[in-house]
Design an enzyme around this catalytic site. Structure first.
Site, PDB file in Angstrom:
ATOM      1  N   ASP A 126      34.698  45.121  44.303  1.00 21.09           N
ATOM      2  CA  ASP A 126      34.421  44.183  45.383  1.00 21.09           C
ATOM      3  C   ASP A 126      35.170  42.876  45.136  1.00 21.09           C
ATOM      4  OD1 ASP A 126      32.718  43.313  47.721  1.00 21.09           O
ATOM      5  OD2 ASP A 126      32.020  41.874  46.224  1.00 21.09           O
TER       6      ASP A 126
ATOM      7  N   GLU B 253      39.250  46.137  46.523  1.00 22.51           N
ATOM      8  CA  GLU B 253      39.188  45.403  47.780  1.00 22.51           C
ATOM      9  C   GLU B 253      40.114  44.213  47.556  1.00 22.51           C
ATOM     10  OE1 GLU B 253      35.820  43.735  50.846  1.00 22.51           O
ATOM     11  OE2 GLU B 253      35.576  43.251  48.723  1.00 22.51           O
TER      12      GLU B 253
END
Length: 718
Positions: free
Chosen positions: A357, A393
Site C-alpha cells: 500500500d 501501489e
C-alpha cells in the site's frame, strides 16, 4: 516478588538475547527483546485474566535493543511494555511510562482499543507535558505465541509464473460473511475462506491468487467508532507480525492466540486448491496517527526512529500517506522491522507475496522517491523476500513525485492506474483514442518497455476495493457515500463512470441490459489484455455497494458479498474468459514485440487495412481490430520446440452504434475464422453467420468486444 510504587508486583529478568526481537518462548521461560534507542528504562508487563499486572525490568541494552529472559512465563501470556525516557515533543521524543505499549514484534494480539484520553501520551491540557493517566485498562495486549511445530503437511510455495497469474482482490471477512453454504460459526473468518466451498469457488472460477485486504493486526479510528462505524478495510496497522484477531473463528470461540494456527490452516487450504496468497501490507503508516493520536506502540518506544518528523518542528509528523504519519523507512531499525516482518510471513506463515500500500512512501529516505533507496536495495539483496511476488501501489500523497507509475525496480509489479483510467474512459466512449487503448491492452510498453521489464510488470485493473465496484461503475455517475457520515465528501470524485442513463437502480430493461454489456466489455478487455489481471472480488457476480465508492468503514451488507443476489450468467462469462486466457498462450505474452516482431501483433482499422499515422492520432476513433499470431506463443514443449497456438482477431467497438469490420489479410493463405466470444451477446446468436474468411465482413455490435479464432490447422505454418 516485591511491591512496586504503582502497586504492581515485580519479577527478575535475566540477561537474555538481544538478537531475536519479540517474545521468544523456551521450555523454562520467555526471552523479550524490543528496540528503543532513546529509552532510559524498559519494563515488560504481564497481565492475568483479571487485569492484574506484574512487571520485569529489562536491564540489558545492546545496539538499540533492550532485552531480558523472564523465567516461568509460558505461551499465551498477555504482556506489554512501559518505557521511561525523555518526553520532549519539540525534539520528537515521546516516552511515557504511564502508557502500556504493544510489542512491534508480537505474533498475536488480544483485545481491542477502548478509546479514552488515557491513551494520549501528552497531557490534553498541555501537549508539551506527559500524561499521567495509566492507559493499560484501555489497551489490547500482546500475546506470547506458541512456536510449537506446526504440521504444514508438505505445503510449499506454488511459484506460479506471473504470466499465468490471475489476481482476485477480496476481504477475508466480506467474502464469506453472507455465504449460505459456509457454517455460520466460520463465516467472516480465516477458516471460512479455507472452507471447501470458498476455495472450490475460486478454483472453479479460474483464479490463481487471492490478494487479501490487510490482515495485519489493526485498530479502528476513534472517530469512526463515535459514528457507529469501524475500519473495515484494515489500513490502520498496529502489529506487523500478528494476524488480525477479529478474523479468527478460534478467537471468537474463546481461544485467544488461535488466529495464528487458523491463518496457517487457511494458507494450506488455498495452496491445496492451487491458489497463492498475496497480502496487502501497510508499511507506510500506523494506527497511531499524528501528534493528536493515541500512543499504542511505536510512538512511546522511540518516536523519531519509527516515524518521519517535520524537520522544522519535530512535534509534528511528515505525512506522505494522508493518515497523519509515515513510517521512517530511512531508519535502519525501522527497515529491519519491515524486512523481518516480510520474511516472517513468507517463511513462517507461507504466504506467496505482497501488495504494498502506498509503496512510494517506502522509497523515501530524504523526501524524494528513489528506486535505489535502502528499502529497495534490501529487498533486492534478500534471498527470501526478493523471490516472492512483489506488487506496488506506485504512488503516495502530497509530494511532487507522488505518482511513480513505471519507476519501480525491475523485479516489482505495479498497479497500473493509467490502464484503469484509460479503459474506463474508452468504454464510456470518451475521446481517448485507439492508440491509448492499444498501448494499455498490449502491456503498457511506454511505462515498462524502456527499462526492459516484461508486460507482467503491469497489474491491469479496472476496479479495486478503493472506488466503485464494476456494477456501480456502470450504474452511477456520482458517488453516494452518505452512510459514511462525512456528508458525501469522502471518496474520490474522479470515477470515470457512466450510469447508462439513470442514476442507480432501475426497472428499465434496456438500461439494465446496457449496463451488463458494459460490464462484460470491460471484463473482456481486462482478462484478455497483456499483463497480469486483477479482478475485484465480486465483480464477476455483479456485486454492488449502492454507489458507495469508499466503503472503508462499512463492515456490513454494503461491503459483504451478497451470494444470493449473485449474477450467475456474469460469473459464467468471466469463467469462460479465464478459460480462454488459460488455454491460449497468446493472451499471456511474456515479452514486448519490437522491430520486425511487431508484425506478430497487428492493428487494423475497420476496413481491414493497417492503421495509418492519422488514424493513430485520431482521438475520436473508437473501433480497432487486433491480430494475435498463434505462432508467436510464449510457451514451449519440454524439448524446447514452440507450442503453436491458434490465431485470434479481436474486434473492439466502443462506439454506440454497430461497426462493420473487414477481416484483414494477415497470412498469405485465406484463413477460416470462427466466433469464440462476443461480449454483446455471450450466447452468440445463431443468426450471426459463421465461419468467416479473409476479406469477409463482420458486424461488431455497439460497445462490444468480439473474439474470432482461426484454428491452428488452418494456418500457414511455413
Amino acid at each position: 516478588m516485591t511491591d512496586t510504587e504503582g502497586g504492581a508486583l515485580t519479577v527478575k529478568a535475566h540477561q537474555g538475547d538481544g538478537t531475536a526481537l519479540g517474545a521468544t518462548p523456551f521450555a523454562d521461560g520467555v526471552n523479550f527483546a524490543v528496540t528503543s534507542t532513546v529509552a532510559e528504562e524498559v519494563t515488560v508487563c504481564f497481565f492475568d485474566s483479571a487485569g492484574n499486572e506484574t512487571r520485569a525490568q529489562l536491564e540489558h541494552y545492546d545496539a538499540g535493543v533492550w532485552h531480558g529472559f523472564v523465567p516461568d512465563i509460558m505461551p499465551g501470556q498477555a504482556y506489554g511494555y512501559r518505557v521511561s525516557g525523555p518526553f520532549d515533543p519539540t525534539n520528537g521524543q515521546r516516552c511515557n511510562p504511564n502508557k502500556l505499549l504493544l510489542d512491534p514484534y508480537a505474533r498475536a494480539i488480544t483485545g481491542t482499543v477502548k478509546y479514552d484520553e488515557a491513551l494520549l501520551g501528552h497531557d490534553p491540557a498541555d501537549p508539551s507535558r506527559p500524561s499521567t493517566a495509566d492507559s493499560a485498562p484501555f489497551m489490547p495486549r500482546s500475546l506470547v505465541s506458541d512456536v510449537a511445530e506446526y504440521d504444514w503437511e508438505g505445503d510449499a510455495p506454488l511459484l506460479l509464473p506471473y504470466a499465468d497469474s490471475v489476481l482476485y482482490e477480496t476481504h477475508v471477512k466480506g467474502f464469506t460473511m453472507r455465504h449460505p453454504d459456509i457454517p455460520p460459526e466460520l463465516r467472516g473468518s480465516y477458516a471460512g475462506l479455507a472452507h471447501d466451498v470458498a476455495t472450490g469457488y475460486l478454483r472453479d472460477l479460474g483464479i490463481t491468487a487471492v490478494e487479501l485486504l490487510p490482515i495485519h493486526e489493526y485498530v479502528p479510528e476513534g472517530g469512526l467508532l463515535d459514528r457507529g462505524l469501524t475500519n473495515y478495510w484494515g489500513y490502520n496497522s498496529i502489529g506487523y507480525f500478528a494476524p488480525h484477531h477479529a478474523y479468527s473463528s478460534a478467537v471468537a470461540a474463546g481461544r485467544p492466540g488461535g488466529q495464528v494456527a487458523e491463518f496457517k490452516d487457511m494458507i494450506k487450504a488455498l495452496h491445496r486448491a492451487g491458489i497463492e496468497v498475496i497480502l496487502d501490507v501497510v508499511y507506510n503508516h500506523t494506527a497511531e496517527g499524528n501528534e493528536h493520536g493515541p500512543t499504542l506502540s511505536f510512538r512511546g518506544l522511540d518516536n523519531a526512529t519509527y516515524y518521519r518528523l517535520d524537520s522544522d518542528d519535530a512535534s509534528h509528523y511528515y505525512d506522505t500517506t494522508g493518515t497523519g504519519n509515515s513510517l521512517n523507512a530511512g531508519n535502519p531499525y525501522t527497515l529491519r522491522m519491515v524486512m523481518d516482518s516480510l520474511r516472517y510471513w513468507l517463511t513462517e506463515m507461507h504466504v506467496d507475496g505482497f501488495r504494498f500500500d502506498l509503496a512510494a512512501t517506502l522509497a523515501r529516505s530524504d523526501g524524494n522517491f528513489d528506486k535505489t533507496s535502502s528499502f529497495f536495495e534490501l529487498v533486492a539483496q534478500d534471498p527470501v523476500v526478493s523471490s516472492a511476488k512483489l506488487i506496488a501501489e506506485p504512488w503516495d500523497v502530497g509530494q511532487m513525485d507522488s505518482y511513480d507509475l513505471g519507476d519501480f525496480p525491475a523485479q516489482w509489479r505495479e498497479w497500473n492506474g493509467k490502464y484503469r483510467d484509460s479503459m474506463r474512459d474508452y468504454w464510456r466512449s470518451k475521446d481517448v483514442g485507439v492508440a491509448e487503448f492499444a498501448t494499455r491492452f498490449s502491456g503498457s510498453s511506454d511505462l515498462y518497455g524502456a527499462a526492459r521489464r516484461r508486460p507482467t510488470a503491469s497489474v491491469n485493473l479496472i476496479t479495486v476495493h478503493d472506488g466503485f465496484t464494476l456494477s456501480d461503475l456502470v450504474s452511477y455517475d456520482d458517488k453516494h457515500n452518505e452512510a459514511n457520515g462525512e456528508y458525501n465528501r469522502d471518496g474520490t470524485d474522479d470515477n470515470r463512470s457512466w450510469n447508462c442513463g439513470v442514476e442507480g437502480p432501475t426497472d428499465d430493461a434496456e438500461i439494465t441490459a446496457l449496463r451488463t454489456r458494459q460490464a462484460r466489455a470491460m471484463l473482456s478487455t481486462l482478462l484478455l489484455s497483456f499483463g497480469m489481471p486483477l479482478l475485484l472480488g465480486g465483480d464477476e457476480l455483479g456485486r454492488t455497494q449502492g454507489g458507495n465508492n469508499n466503503g472503508y468503514c462499512q463492515d456490513n451488507e454494503i461491503s459483504w458479498f451478497d451470494w444470493e443476489a449473485a449474477d450467475g450468467d456474469l460469473r459464467a462469462f468471466v469463467k469462460r474468459l479465464l478459460e480462454l486466457r488459460r488455454a491460449h498462450p497468446v493472451f499471456r505474452r511474456q515479452r514486448y514485440l519490437t522491430g520486425a516482431e511487431a508484425s506478430e501483433l497487428g492493428w487494423y482499422c475497420s476496413a481491414g487495412t493497417g492503421m495509418t499515422d492519422e488514424q493513430w492520432a485520431d482521438d475520436t476513433m473508437h473501433a480497432i481490430a487486433v491480430y494475435l499470431d498463434g505462432t508467436d506463443a510464449p510457451d514451449q514443449a519440454e524439448d524446447g520446440t514452440p507450442l503453436l497456438d491458434d490465431d485470434f482477431l479481436i474486434l473492439v467497438n466502443a462506439w454506440w452504434e454497430p461497426v462493420t469490420f473487414t477481416i484483414p489479410e494477415v497470412r498469405e493463405t485465406t484463413q477460416t475464422w470462427f466466433i469464440e466470444l462476443d461480449s454483446y451477446d455471450p450466447a452468440v446468436s445463431a443468426a450471426r453467420e459463421f465461419p468467416r474468411h479473409t476479406g469477409d465482413q463482420v458486424i461488431a455490435r455497439p460497445r462490444s468486444l468480439t473474439v474470432l479464432r482461426a484454428p491452428q490447422t488452418d494456418q500457414d505454418q511455413t
